[in-house]
Every structure is written in structure tokens, then in C-alpha cells.
Enzyme design. Sequence first.
Site, short mmCIF file in Angstrom:
data_model
loop_
_atom_site.label_atom_id
_atom_site.label_comp_id
_atom_site.label_asym_id
_atom_site.label_seq_id
_atom_site.Cartn_x
_atom_site.Cartn_y
_atom_site.Cartn_z
N GLU A 78 0.68 6.84 -6.60
CA GLU A 78 -0.44 7.80 -6.64
C GLU A 78 0.09 9.23 -6.69
O GLU A 78 -0.42 10.07 -7.45
CB GLU A 78 -1.30 7.58 -5.40
CG GLU A 78 -2.46 8.51 -5.22
CD GLU A 78 -3.12 8.25 -3.87
OE1 GLU A 78 -3.02 9.12 -2.98
OE2 GLU A 78 -3.74 7.18 -3.71
N LYS A 89 0.84 -1.21 0.00
CA LYS A 89 0.00 0.00 0.00
C LYS A 89 0.87 1.26 0.00
O LYS A 89 0.52 2.27 -0.62
CB LYS A 89 -0.92 -0.01 1.22
CG LYS A 89 -1.79 1.24 1.40
CD LYS A 89 -2.67 1.53 0.21
CE LYS A 89 -3.82 2.49 0.51
NZ LYS A 89 -3.45 3.72 1.20
#
Length: 328
Positions: free
Chosen positions: A199, A192
Site C-alpha cells: 500500500e 496484512k
Amino acid sequence: MRIAIIGLGRMGANIARRLMRGEHEVVAFDRNPPVVEDLAAEGAIAATSLEAAANALTSPRIFWVMLPAGSPTEDTIETLKGLARPGDIIIDGGNSFYKDDIRRARSLREMNIHYVDVGTSGGVWGLERGYCMMVGGDKAIVDLLDPIFAALAPGLGTIPRTANRMEQEGEDPRAEQGYIHAGPAGAGHFVKMIHNGIEYGLMQAYAEGFDILKSKKSDKLPEDERFDLNLTDIAEVWRRGSVISSWLLDLTADALANDQMLSQFSGRVADSGEGHWTIEAAMEESVPVYVLSAALFARYRSRVDHTFGDQVLSAMRFGFGGHVEMPQ
């Protein structure tokens, strides 16, 4: 299954709601009593303390902690460590640093308490869209928790299936459903963490691109080279068949359709821990990360000198996560 959700913020409350929609029993606790009362009105079992939450569970007791990384999560897990019994399971679904997961798992293992880390992506849209989850922990415990993850995940949906999947040994069939067992404790949050680093880079690329588009009408350019471009139309057309279409572009299009100048955003862009943790991991592994590091430093710069691109970043962060800008 019955599970305690501890921390009922933007994501925690909706995780609880999605679990209840999946016919799981949720014991809800937060330091803010009104949010507990709201969930209780929707069918959750209200808990007034961590002790009350523990007493409302059945063995093996499952605690899902959904709090900010750092002291809030650390202190809560330390308290749960004193309440848990052998065989109980503590899940951290926030954005903790993966090395903290490894340390906690080792400490809890000595007490025969299981620890699972879940990198959770989905933001404020997760209740309807589902949550993409990257799970770390012992396989037997992750498998035991599978009904919970299955209820939270998006499912196969309408996304075309990838050709030739499951032809290589070790592939997790649950990936198509929107969650995976990434590996041992810490692996979920590590995956993550890199997700969030990527991102940053994707968002920065969109932000800079739209900044160039907006600036094409600048009086610094020759008059016949100035274009007054409609950013709303450009975002919309790129969403349809373009190779750079994405959910981030969808959110950008939404924001521009509401206000092409993005005037509600100053462009003072915050960063969570995952951005610099990603760069630290790259340095430890001697992996060059030009784009990801530049994207992180751009956020630092935004707090001193704002651009239209920074406003685009702020709009995207608000769109997917409900993140408000840093106080001025």
C-alpha cells in the site's frame, strides 16, 4: 454468535455494527463510555469493564480486541488472559507485529485458550463495503469463527471471478468472499503487514505521478513546454478503463474534485508500524524491496520537507482510513 468487541474506534465500532447487521450479538466495551452508549442504542450489549464483557458472554467466550498495536493491545490481552477460561478465544484484529502473535499464542495455548490474529483491511468504509481479512490461527478455531468472518467480509460482489481458481490443492474457497485462513498464529498479521507495505508503494507512485503533473506548469521549464493540467480530470479519466485504476485512485479523484490544490493537507505523512516491519522482514529474508523501502523513507522525509505529492498521500490516508495528519 455472541462476541465481545473491545475497542470502539473508527474500525471497531463499525465492525460491531456490521456484525449486528448480520444478526450476531455484540457485547461492546471501550474506555470511552459515550461510544459504548451509542452502540447500545443500536442494539449492542453494553459492558462497563472487561470483566463485565466476559460475564456477558457464553462459552466458548469470544473476545475481539480492536486496539492500536503495542501497549493498548498487549495490556488488554494480558488482562483477558486472567479472565478467560479454557476453550475461550481471543482475537486480535488490529495491526500487531506478527512475532507478538506467535508469542501470545504460545503463552495462551499453555492455558488452553485459543488465539487468532486477523489482519483487517477496510478502514472507515468497512461498514458498507465489508472487510478484507487475513486470518491466522488453528484451523478448527478459525472454522468455528467462520460465521463471524462471513458476516464481516465483502462477499463475492460484482468483481469478476478469477479463471482457473480452485484447480490447485490448498486454495481457500473463502478468498473469493474476501477472507482467508492464511496459516498458523501470526500468519494473518504477517500477510496484512506485507499488504500495508505494498500500500505504501502504490500510494507513493500515485503521489509522485500527480506531483510531476502539477509541476509541469513550472516557470523553470521552457514556456512552450509548460502545461497547466487539470488534475481532477486526469484522476477521473484514469479511473475509467485505465490499467492503473484502483480504489486508491478513486479516493484521490474524490479529494482532487473537492480541492485540486489539496490545501487542507500539509503533507506531513505518518507511518504505521507495518511499513518498517515489512522492510525488516525483507531484510531477514534477503528480499530486495526497492520500491517499498523508498516509499517508507519518503514518509520520513515528508515530516521535514513537504511536497504536493505528500499532500496527495495525506488525502488518500484520510480517504480510506480517516487518518489525520501528524500535529505540526
